[in-house]
Design a protein around this motif. Structure first.
Motif, PDB file in Angstrom:
ATOM      1  N   HIS A  24       0.854  -1.195   0.000  1.00 44.61           N
ATOM      2  CA  HIS A  24       0.000   0.000   0.000  1.00 44.61           C
ATOM      3  C   HIS A  24       0.883   1.236   0.000  1.00 44.61           C
ATOM      4  O   HIS A  24       1.926   1.259   0.650  1.00 44.61           O
ATOM      5  N   VAL A  25       0.421   2.278  -0.695  1.00 43.09           N
ATOM      6  CA  VAL A  25       1.063   3.590  -0.651  1.00 43.09           C
ATOM      7  C   VAL A  25      -0.024   4.595  -0.300  1.00 43.09           C
ATOM      8  O   VAL A  25      -1.078   4.619  -0.933  1.00 43.09           O
ATOM      9  N   VAL A  34       4.640   4.112   3.001  1.00 42.15           N
ATOM     10  CA  VAL A  34       4.747   2.811   2.355  1.00 42.15           C
ATOM     11  C   VAL A  34       4.370   1.787   3.425  1.00 42.15           C
ATOM     12  O   VAL A  34       4.989   1.730   4.477  1.00 42.15           O
ATOM     13  N   ILE A  35       3.326   1.002   3.144  1.00 36.87           N
ATOM     14  CA  ILE A  35       2.797   0.083   4.152  1.00 36.87           C
ATOM     15  C   ILE A  35       2.930  -1.359   3.678  1.00 36.87           C
ATOM     16  O   ILE A  35       2.463  -1.719   2.596  1.00 36.87           O
ATOM     17  N   THR A  75      11.245  14.282  -0.837  1.00 39.75           N
ATOM     18  CA  THR A  75       9.924  13.881  -0.368  1.00 39.75           C
ATOM     19  C   THR A  75      10.094  12.921   0.799  1.00 39.75           C
ATOM     20  O   THR A  75      10.873  11.979   0.723  1.00 39.75           O
ATOM     21  N   ARG A  76       9.373  13.156   1.880  1.00 37.32           N
ATOM     22  CA  ARG A  76       9.482  12.275   3.033  1.00 37.32           C
ATOM     23  C   ARG A  76       8.657  11.012   2.794  1.00 37.32           C
ATOM     24  O   ARG A  76       7.472  11.084   2.479  1.00 37.32           O
ATOM     25  N   VAL A  77       9.312   9.866   2.925  1.00 37.95           N
ATOM     26  CA  VAL A  77       8.647   8.575   2.784  1.00 37.95           C
ATOM     27  C   VAL A  77       8.840   7.820   4.099  1.00 37.95           C
ATOM     28  O   VAL A  77       9.958   7.657   4.564  1.00 37.95           O
ATOM     29  N   ARG A  78       7.738   7.385   4.689  1.00 39.53           N
ATOM     30  CA  ARG A  78       7.788   6.660   5.954  1.00 39.53           C
ATOM     31  C   ARG A  78       7.349   5.217   5.737  1.00 39.53           C
ATOM     32  O   ARG A  78       6.495   4.938   4.911  1.00 39.53           O
ATOM     33  N   SER A  79       7.936   4.329   6.520  1.00 36.80           N
ATOM     34  CA  SER A  79       7.632   2.897   6.419  1.00 36.80           C
ATOM     35  C   SER A  79       6.770   2.456   7.589  1.00 36.80           C
ATOM     36  O   SER A  79       7.041   2.816   8.732  1.00 36.80           O
ATOM     37  N   ILE A  80       5.770   1.641   7.276  1.00 35.42           N
ATOM     38  CA  ILE A  80       4.892   1.072   8.302  1.00 35.42           C
ATOM     39  C   ILE A  80       4.699  -0.403   7.985  1.00 35.42           C
ATOM     40  O   ILE A  80       4.513  -0.772   6.822  1.00 35.42           O
TER      41      ILE A  80
END
Length: 103
Positions: A24-25, A34-35, A75-80
């Motif tokens: 998922h994004v 980003v999941i 661009t800030r990209v976070r991981s979950i």
């Protein structure tokens, strides 16, 4: 299945990175999330017969970040990792575990 792909990127943990699967994004004003989703039993985790989800989400995060920065700048990209079951232990240097959340 859709995937982000680009020519090999060198420098991700010293390994060339060609593609990554992203479950998922989520795009928000706060950044991109980003999941990776998992629903694994404890038995499956103990078997060790899987791709490490922490590595998976890290690769997906890096690839997404690299593709977005080329078009949109930093661009800030976070991981979950969203998990409804068990996960292997997280590497302490890369992942912060807040707590087990029940929804």
């Amino acid at each position: 299945m859709y995937g982000l792909e680009r020519p090999a990127i060198s420098g991700f943990n010293g390994t060339a990175l060609i593609s990554a699967q992203i479950d998922h994004v989520v795009l928000t004003p706060a950044g991109v999330f980003v999941i990776e989703t998992k629903r694994w039993s404890q038995h499956f985790v103990e078997s060790g017969d899987f791709h490490n989800p922490f590595d998976q989400v890290s690769r997906a995060n890096y690839l997404c970040y690299d593709l977005l920065r080329k078009s949109f700048g930093k661009t800030r990209v976070r991981s979950i990792i969203a998990c409804g079951g068990s996960l292997p232990d997280a590497p302490p240097s890369r992942i912060s575990k807040l707590s087990d959340l029940k929804v």
